[in-house]
Each structure stands twice: as structure tokens, then as C-alpha cells.
Design a protein around this motif. Sequence first.
Motif, mmCIF file in Angstrom:
data_model
loop_
_atom_site.group_PDB
_atom_site.id
_atom_site.type_symbol
_atom_site.label_atom_id
_atom_site.label_comp_id
_atom_site.label_asym_id
_atom_site.label_seq_id
_atom_site.Cartn_x
_atom_site.Cartn_y
_atom_site.Cartn_z
ATOM 1 N N SER A 172 -22.007 4.825 -5.855
ATOM 2 C CA SER A 172 -20.970 5.688 -6.228
ATOM 3 C C SER A 172 -21.298 6.929 -6.711
ATOM 4 N N ALA A 208 -19.045 10.306 -0.362
ATOM 5 C CA ALA A 208 -18.214 9.261 -0.145
ATOM 6 C C ALA A 208 -18.563 8.531 0.917
ATOM 7 N N TRP A 249 -18.731 5.252 1.761
ATOM 8 C CA TRP A 249 -17.731 3.934 1.904
ATOM 9 C C TRP A 249 -16.402 4.408 2.534
ATOM 10 N N ALA A 250 -15.960 5.427 1.914
ATOM 11 C CA ALA A 250 -14.554 6.092 2.548
ATOM 12 C C ALA A 250 -14.114 5.653 4.140
ATOM 13 N N GLY A 251 -13.014 4.921 4.219
ATOM 14 C CA GLY A 251 -12.727 4.652 5.591
ATOM 15 C C GLY A 251 -13.634 3.700 6.414
ATOM 16 N N ARG A 287 -13.892 -7.375 -3.712
ATOM 17 C CA ARG A 287 -12.552 -6.683 -3.312
ATOM 18 C C ARG A 287 -12.340 -5.687 -4.329
ATOM 19 N N MET A 320 -12.312 -1.197 -4.332
ATOM 20 C CA MET A 320 -11.153 -0.546 -4.152
ATOM 21 C C MET A 320 -11.387 1.035 -4.584
ATOM 22 N N PRO A 321 -12.083 1.509 -5.417
ATOM 23 C CA PRO A 321 -12.248 3.080 -5.815
ATOM 24 C C PRO A 321 -12.885 3.786 -4.719
ATOM 25 N N ARG A 328 -12.591 3.300 -1.428
ATOM 26 C CA ARG A 328 -11.486 3.416 -0.124
ATOM 27 C C ARG A 328 -12.025 3.178 1.070
ATOM 28 N N PRO A 329 -12.872 1.798 1.247
ATOM 29 C CA PRO A 329 -13.107 1.384 2.498
ATOM 30 C C PRO A 329 -12.093 0.776 3.225
ATOM 31 N N LEU A 330 -12.160 0.525 4.472
ATOM 32 C CA LEU A 330 -11.317 -0.376 5.177
ATOM 33 C C LEU A 330 -11.660 -1.842 5.187
#
Length: 174
Positions: free
Chosen positions: A92, A97, A99-101, A124, A128-129, A131-133
Motif C-alpha cells: 500500500s 496503486a 491492486w486497483a481494478g 476482503r 477494500m481500500p 479497489r481490486p475486483l
Amino acid sequence: MSYLLGLSGSLRREATNTKLIRAAAASFGGDFQIGNLRLPLYDGDLEAESGIPADVQALADQIAGAQAVVISTPEYNKSISGVLKNALDWVSRTEGAPWAGKPVAIMSATAGRAGGERTQFALRHCMMPFRPLILQGPEVLVAASYEAFDDEGMLVSPHNQKNVDELMAALKAA
């Protein structure tokens, strides 16, 4: 290059969560890498003095470059393992980012009878922070993991293998 990245919340050589990731990778097909979670403990002073450690940056780069990520974690005291939480905290702090998407599948293999329901819920929440799918299912909860794999590391239960196959098909389609 596109690949599946596996992250195991257990560092033991014969960890059932690592075996579960290998079963998932075989089901997913294609190239596969396992991320290194043997990282220093997160320490803001260390980060301020030395920046992001090379192993942490390498893990963040692996996440960013992966087609998808599968995480398998034991349940330690009703939550995720410390090694996994430490890796999430370190990543993090990196740029971009990673992890994003990103499509992410969550699994667990535990000695207990619930198969890791609590650890999956906790993971999970921790993710959350970023923003993965995160796929919502099918759930892969391998209970009594000490007897869930044969000598070659293959899942013994057709039910568990079916769940892994379905989750990997969903991850591939994400």
C-alpha cells in the motif's frame, strides 16, 4: 507477458495454502508466479530512512503486471496471517496503486472445520481500500487441510477441485 500471481498467507514449505494456489494455477492454465511475502516488518522509520525495500517493490510490480491474483490464506486467530497483512501494508506504500481494478480470487485452507470463512471475510475487508475486483465466489474453503492433499499436492476431494475450477474460470473471465 500475462500471468497468474499467487500469494500464500503461509510461509511454511509444505503449506496447504501454497498447495491450494498451485492447484488453482493448474486449473487457471498459462504462466504462473508466486509472490515473495518474506518481507521486513512494516516500519515507517525504515521507510523514511531507506524508502521502499526492493522485495516490496518487486511484489508490487508483480501485482501490477499480473493478469489476475489468487490469494490463499490460513485463518490465524479468526483473521488473516500476519505475513499477509504485512505484505498488504507494505504494498500500500508503493506508487501506482498496483491492486486497483485487478481481478482477485480469495481462497483458504485451514485445519478447522469451517475452512477459513472468517479469514476470507477479514481479507476482503483489508483489500477494500486498494479497489481490486474481488470475485464473490464460488467460495473455496478447504477444511481439515492437513488431509485435503495427496502426496503429489493434488486436492483429494472432487468437491474442492470443482470449486477451485469454477473460481479459476470466473477469475479468467474477469
